[in-house]
Structure formats: C-alpha cells, structure tokens
Design a protein around this motif. Sequence first.
Motif, PDB file in Angstrom:
ATOM      1  N   THR A   8       0.778  -1.144  -0.039  1.00 67.84           N
ATOM      2  CA  THR A   8       0.166   0.059  -0.033  1.00 67.84           C
ATOM      3  C   THR A   8       0.870   1.271  -0.095  1.00 67.84           C
ATOM      4  O   THR A   8       1.846   1.435   0.868  1.00 67.84           O
ATOM      5  CB  THR A   8      -0.989   0.212   1.325  1.00 67.84           C
ATOM      6  N   THR A   9       0.619   2.208  -0.847  1.00 63.21           N
ATOM      7  CA  THR A   9       1.276   3.274  -1.053  1.00 63.21           C
ATOM      8  C   THR A   9       0.540   4.506  -1.059  1.00 63.21           C
ATOM      9  O   THR A   9      -0.029   4.933  -2.203  1.00 63.21           O
ATOM     10  CB  THR A   9       2.196   3.206  -2.111  1.00 63.21           C
ATOM     11  N   THR A  11      -0.342   8.208  -1.208  1.00 57.31           N
ATOM     12  CA  THR A  11       0.476   9.722  -1.650  1.00 57.31           C
ATOM     13  C   THR A  11       0.870  10.570  -0.615  1.00 57.31           C
ATOM     14  O   THR A  11       0.287  10.549   0.428  1.00 57.31           O
ATOM     15  CB  THR A  11      -0.469  10.452  -2.796  1.00 57.31           C
ATOM     16  N   ARG A  21      -4.386   9.518  -0.724  1.00 59.96           N
ATOM     17  CA  ARG A  21      -4.746   8.502  -1.638  1.00 59.96           C
ATOM     18  C   ARG A  21      -4.021   7.403  -1.386  1.00 59.96           C
ATOM     19  O   ARG A  21      -2.865   7.348  -0.687  1.00 59.96           O
ATOM     20  CB  ARG A  21      -4.470   9.169  -3.203  1.00 59.96           C
ATOM     21  N   ASP A  23      -2.921   3.289  -2.806  1.00 60.40           N
ATOM     22  CA  ASP A  23      -2.913   2.310  -4.123  1.00 60.40           C
ATOM     23  C   ASP A  23      -2.732   1.111  -3.530  1.00 60.40           C
ATOM     24  O   ASP A  23      -1.939   0.823  -2.690  1.00 60.40           O
ATOM     25  CB  ASP A  23      -1.817   2.765  -5.098  1.00 60.40           C
ATOM     26  N   SER A  26      -3.237  -2.098  -8.995  1.00 59.53           N
ATOM     27  CA  SER A  26      -3.743  -1.003 -10.003  1.00 59.53           C
ATOM     28  C   SER A  26      -4.984  -0.414  -9.374  1.00 59.53           C
ATOM     29  O   SER A  26      -5.787   0.266 -10.455  1.00 59.53           O
ATOM     30  CB  SER A  26      -3.882  -1.855 -11.483  1.00 59.53           C
ATOM     31  N   GLN A  28      -6.688   2.203  -7.045  1.00 57.51           N
ATOM     32  CA  GLN A  28      -6.476   3.473  -6.309  1.00 57.51           C
ATOM     33  C   GLN A  28      -7.971   3.925  -5.625  1.00 57.51           C
ATOM     34  O   GLN A  28      -9.120   3.640  -6.118  1.00 57.51           O
ATOM     35  CB  GLN A  28      -6.302   4.762  -7.280  1.00 57.51           C
ATOM     36  N   THR A  30      -9.671   7.172  -3.295  1.00 59.42           N
ATOM     37  CA  THR A  30      -9.404   8.431  -2.834  1.00 59.42           C
ATOM     38  C   THR A  30     -10.572   8.660  -2.126  1.00 59.42           C
ATOM     39  O   THR A  30     -11.726   8.025  -2.439  1.00 59.42           O
ATOM     40  CB  THR A  30      -9.260   9.379  -3.921  1.00 59.42           C
ATOM     41  N   THR A  39     -10.669   3.572  -8.371  1.00 59.73           N
ATOM     42  CA  THR A  39     -10.416   3.449  -9.673  1.00 59.73           C
ATOM     43  C   THR A  39      -9.451   2.288 -10.091  1.00 59.73           C
ATOM     44  O   THR A  39      -8.723   2.023  -9.273  1.00 59.73           O
ATOM     45  CB  THR A  39      -9.554   4.825 -10.007  1.00 59.73           C
ATOM     46  N   TRP A  40      -9.913   1.707 -11.154  1.00 61.63           N
ATOM     47  CA  TRP A  40      -9.204   0.453 -11.582  1.00 61.63           C
ATOM     48  C   TRP A  40      -8.879   0.803 -13.199  1.00 61.63           C
ATOM     49  O   TRP A  40      -9.329   1.607 -13.615  1.00 61.63           O
ATOM     50  CB  TRP A  40      -9.776  -0.717 -11.180  1.00 61.63           C
ATOM     51  N   SER A  44     -13.947   3.245 -13.119  1.00 62.44           N
ATOM     52  CA  SER A  44     -14.198   3.844 -11.736  1.00 62.44           C
ATOM     53  C   SER A  44     -15.532   3.867 -11.040  1.00 62.44           C
ATOM     54  O   SER A  44     -16.566   3.478 -11.583  1.00 62.44           O
ATOM     55  CB  SER A  44     -13.732   5.295 -11.843  1.00 62.44           C
TER      56      SER A  44
END
Length: 329
Positions: A8-9, A11, A21, A23, A26, A28, A30, A39-40, A44
């Motif tokens: 998990t990263t 922002t 956010r 990730d 793939s 995301q 938010t 979102t993929w 989304s």
Amino acid sequence: MTETVSTTTPTSTPNEFGYRRFDLGSFQFTRDEYFARITWPTGSHLMEVGQFLHVLVRTMGQDFFFGWVFFDDVFGTVNHYGKIELFAGTYSPAHRAAGAAHSEYHTAEDMHALFHAIATDWISAGYDPMADSADAGSPFGPKGAPATASLSRGFTPIPKRMLGLAGDVPARSEEAGQHVNRAFADMYLDRPEISPEPGFEGRLHAINAFDHIARSDVSWIPSVVSVTKDSITCMSSEEDRLRITHGNDRPEWFIQLTDEIHWDIADKDTGAPVGRVVMRPGDVAAMPADIRHKGYAPKRAMLLVIETLTPGLPELYAEGKLPAHPVEF
Ligand SMILES: [Fe+2]
C-alpha cells in the motif's frame, strides 16, 4: 485476473479535504467530503463514504469473512483463505458486458495494510463506523481530529473449545465493564448452575450465551461461542441494517433466537433478486452456497449461525460437486 504483489502506497500530499490517496496493485482509493472513489484500469466507481468505511472496518476485523464481501453491487472482496480477491464489477453483469470488470489477488497481509491505512487516514473524531446508525455520528466533511473510537471492539478471539473454559476466551461480563445493551434489558440473564458428580469437577462447563451476546457493544459481528471439530457456532446481535452484502461460499444455517430479521436474498454472481426471508424466534433457515444476502433488524435481535469449516468445502460447492441447497423440499 491479475496476480499482484505490491504494498500500500499513500500519496504524500493530502487532497484539498485533507485525505490521502491509497494504491494497491492497479486499484486507487480516494475520498472527498461525501464519497469514496475507487479507480481501476478499466473503470471507476463512487460510493457513499459512510457505507465504504462501515464495511471496510468490519471486513478488516473479521479477517475478510467467509467468501464474498460486497461493499455494494460493484466493489468487494473474496476470501480465498491465504489470498484475497479484490474485485470491481466482476459480479455485476453490466460491468462484465461492458468490459469494465477487474479482479486482482493480493495477500491478506497487503489487504489488511491497505484497509488499516485507509481507516486510519479517512476516519475522524465524531464518526464511529462500528456503531449503529443512530449513534455513529457523521463520516462527512473535511478531515478532522484523529478518531478516538476503537475499531477492534466487538471482534472476540475464536475459543479453542468453548467460551469461559479455564484458559479459553472469557465470556463477556459486567465485571469486565461490558454492559447489557438497552434492547435486551428485559431479558432474564442468569448464570447456569454447574453441579458435577464427584470425579468430574472441572470437566463440565456451561455459560449463558444470551448473556454473552446481550453484552456485545456492536451489531452484525458474529462471536464464535463453541467449536466442535469442523463445526463452529456463532452468535451475534443485529440492529438496523447489515451494510455488508455477504456472498456465501458454503451453506450457512441461521436460527433466529429473539426478535426479527429480514433478509434480502440475491443470486451471488448476478445480484438478481431471489427472495426475502423474514425470520422470527425459533425460525431456522439454510442459506445456500450460491447466494448473497443482506439483513435488516427493526429492533436489536439475536441470531445463531452454524458454519462448517471442513477443508476444501468452498471448492466442492464452486465446482458443483455438492448441491448449493443443503435441504430439498
Ligand atoms: Fe452469509
């Protein structure tokens, strides 16, 4: 299906509302003041943020449950016991037809890290996703002070044999500060008397399971009360609505203990309505292995659920080697 190993990263920069956010693979994630956005690569999705967080903390606390957790008709997880499938649109015929469906496998550890990171950043003081709607507060608006409500309460460890045995998980009690919920104030919650014959001292055990459940602080969280080989007995109290739509990977037996629960039953793969089951005290239902279901309880009610943990069982149902319905009428 994409096999993904990643971490998990978040922002580093919060958005204009103060939220970061996150990730994984793939996907995301938010949020803004009102909605979680997922979102993929092929699509989304927007979900009311209270719905998203309510399901997220329960899914995390229950270690991804048995089988499917539908956050709504589009997004969710499947527990493959070791790997977790993260999906968007995979069980929505319209998304599949449009080529917008997407699934990835992640380790349970990565999924826990993702959900924990989101819960920590997106939940502020004044909102308690473990509480029922009347007491939960508001999840909306910009980020506020750090949350103070415990997100792990209500999730009790699984007893080795039975609640309250010496050396096993204790039953809830007044002494531990766990008070009876107001909905169960009229119940007679005495403790059983245990009178073993000489020579059987310490080998006979009993608890009042109703007392244990009446003291649960949260609803829709099954507590395992006994384990007999591969069969586990769970009890929970239910109030308001179960915001998780659960998809079974094996039949579940429901026994209604008090009050009333309404269940919406739908086809697991398509979401097409199958029926509604209204359960009152003493009613027994076998929820099939091929459905998703969602519950509503007008007043806090007690439910007993029997789950079978026989190894390989989900595969036998998935491959059609066992009938999805355990009873033929
Ligand atoms: Fe279920």
